[in-house]
Design an enzyme around this catalytic site. Structure first.
Site, short mmCIF file in Angstrom:
data_model
loop_
_atom_site.label_atom_id
_atom_site.label_comp_id
_atom_site.label_asym_id
_atom_site.label_seq_id
_atom_site.Cartn_x
_atom_site.Cartn_y
_atom_site.Cartn_z
N HIS A 173 0.86 -1.19 0.00
CA HIS A 173 0.00 0.00 0.00
C HIS A 173 0.89 1.23 0.00
CE1 HIS A 173 -3.81 2.06 1.86
NE2 HIS A 173 -3.10 2.93 1.15
N HIS A 215 1.22 4.86 -2.54
CA HIS A 215 0.81 5.64 -3.71
C HIS A 215 2.07 6.30 -4.26
CE1 HIS A 215 -3.50 5.43 -2.52
NE2 HIS A 215 -2.95 5.28 -1.33
N GLU A 265 -11.07 3.46 6.18
CA GLU A 265 -9.99 4.35 6.65
C GLU A 265 -10.69 5.46 7.45
OE1 GLU A 265 -8.04 6.57 3.51
OE2 GLU A 265 -6.37 7.17 4.80
N ASP A 279 1.84 4.04 2.72
CA ASP A 279 0.77 4.88 2.13
C ASP A 279 1.34 6.04 1.30
OD1 ASP A 279 -1.84 5.52 1.52
OD2 ASP A 279 -2.39 6.22 3.51
N ASP A 280 1.65 7.16 1.95
CA ASP A 280 2.20 8.34 1.26
C ASP A 280 3.41 8.82 2.06
OD1 ASP A 280 -0.06 8.91 -0.80
OD2 ASP A 280 -1.09 8.59 1.11
N1 ADE Z 1 -4.66 8.68 -1.98
C1 ADE Z 1 -3.42 8.74 -1.49
N2 ADE Z 1 -3.40 8.36 -0.21
C2 ADE Z 1 -4.66 8.02 0.13
C3 ADE Z 1 -5.28 7.55 1.30
N3 ADE Z 1 -4.60 7.33 2.43
N4 ADE Z 1 -6.61 7.35 1.29
C4 ADE Z 1 -7.31 7.57 0.18
N5 ADE Z 1 -6.77 8.01 -0.95
C5 ADE Z 1 -5.45 8.23 -0.99
ZN ZN Z 2 -3.75 4.78 0.52
#
Ligand code: ADE
Ligand code: ZN
Length: 333
Positions: A16, A18, A199, A277-278
């Site tokens: 996971h 992005h 989430e 995630d990010d």
């Molecule tokens: N796009 C990038 N990160 C995200 C996240 N945590 N939840 C939903 N969309 C995303």
């Molecule tokens: Zn995500």
């Protein structure tokens, strides 16, 4: 081996992440400059100061703005290559990377430009860093079903380069049911399927992702704990959750890492995994996420190893590859 050494030594799979969320401010500045694009910040420091999110939407607004400087194939290559270098540092040996084509095609960037740059970085990472990877194309759920169908149509020409489709962006108000037909068509075309659910959105969205989208994994899913029947189903079906601890903290899904439910979920038998995630926006890559939960929750050696094994089991690699990585983790003392 102490705990930090174990975390570093574990071979890890990331499920996971992005790619647009790995965009470090330094690289954003460099690409903005070479593409002659104005960004509303004077320095890297100023960019970092803007990263004080309090929920998913406040993060997404900045995340989409940052992606605006990506124009050429080389930009997408550089973005992905920088992430692979972080993987190498953190001993992430396999990664399944989300990308959001609509963020780019809506600005007039060709689908081909995006995927060609990303795929070339994936091929180089395999050859030069010995890191395997898959690409997962996400639909932006705040956009229409029609727009998702159009994106799926474009993806068909690159079917062999995309292992799965996913669903991301603003969760609340955009339930999985909105994309039931698109996901049915994607599955028919042979894509595996995943979706962000639970989430910020309720446990009901996790049910919808399972029953309507027929997902192979749930992204996040931490709010599943609010529904005992759902928990029993996730455990019985060995349904993986791709949990992102630092993301949950930064976006106030949890108030304090000591209250994160990843350990409780693990102890109840849910197939939870650790992910970033990010990472450029949330304060850390894979190992930082492990360090944060290991410390706040006093995770045991066995729990850390189980989390790492879960990720390989939940990944889209072959059974033989899964077996090899799990044996390597078991062999670590
Ligand atoms: N796009 C990038 N990160 C995200 C996240 N945590 N939840 C939903 N969309 C995303
Ligand atoms: Zn995500």
């Amino acid at each position: 081996m102490n705990q930090a050494e174990l975390i570093r030594a574990l071979p890890k799979a990331e499920l996971h992440v992005h790619i647009e969320g790995t965009f470090e401010p330094e690289l954003m500045f460099a690409i903005a400059q070479r593409n002659r694009i104005e960004i509303p910040y004077k320095s890297v420091e100023e960019v970092k100061q803007a990263y004080n999110f309090h929920n998913l939407q406040s993060f997404l607004d900045i995340y989409y703005a940052g992606a605006n400087v990506l124009i050429y194939e080389q930009d997408f290559y550089d973005l992905a290559w920088a992430y692979f270098e972080k993987c190498a540092e953190d001993h992430v040996v396999h990664t399944e990377i989300f990308f959001d084509p609509q963020t780019h095609t809506d600005r007039g960037i060709a689908f081909e430009t995006v995927i060609t740059g990303l795929k070339r970085a994936c091929d180089d990472a395999h050859e030069k860093l010995n890191i395997s990877s898959h690409l997962i194309m996400c639909f932006l759920r705040h956009l229409s079903e029609d727009a998702a169908f159009e994106t799926l149509q474009q993806a068909l020409a690159y079917k062999d380069q995309i292992i799965a489709v996913g669903l991301d962006s603003s969760e609340v108000g955009h339930p999985p049911s909105k994309f039931e037909r698109v996901f049915a068509k994607a599955r028919e075309a042979g894509f595996l399927v995943v979706a962000h659910a639970g989430e910020e959105g309720p446990a009901d969205y996790v049910w919808q992702a399972l029953d309507l989208l027929k997902v192979n994994r749930i992204d996040h899913g931490v709010r599943s704990e609010e529904d005992e029947t759902l928990m029993q189903r996730l455990i019985a079906e060995k349904m993986p959750l791709t949990v992102c601890p630092l993301s949950n903290l930064k976006l106030c899904v949890v108030d304090d890492m000591a209250q994160h439910n990843i350990q409780r979920l693990l102890q109840q038998g849910v197939k939870v995994t650790v992910n970033s995630d990010d990472p450029s926006y949330f304060g850390g890559y894979m190992n930082d996420n492990y360090f944060a939960i290991a410390e706040a929750l006093n995770l045991t050696t066995e729990e850390l190893k189980q989390l790492a094994k879960n990720a390989f089991e939940a990944s889209f690699i072959t059974d033989a590859e899964k077996k090899m990585w799990i044996e390597r983790i078991d062999a670590l003392i």
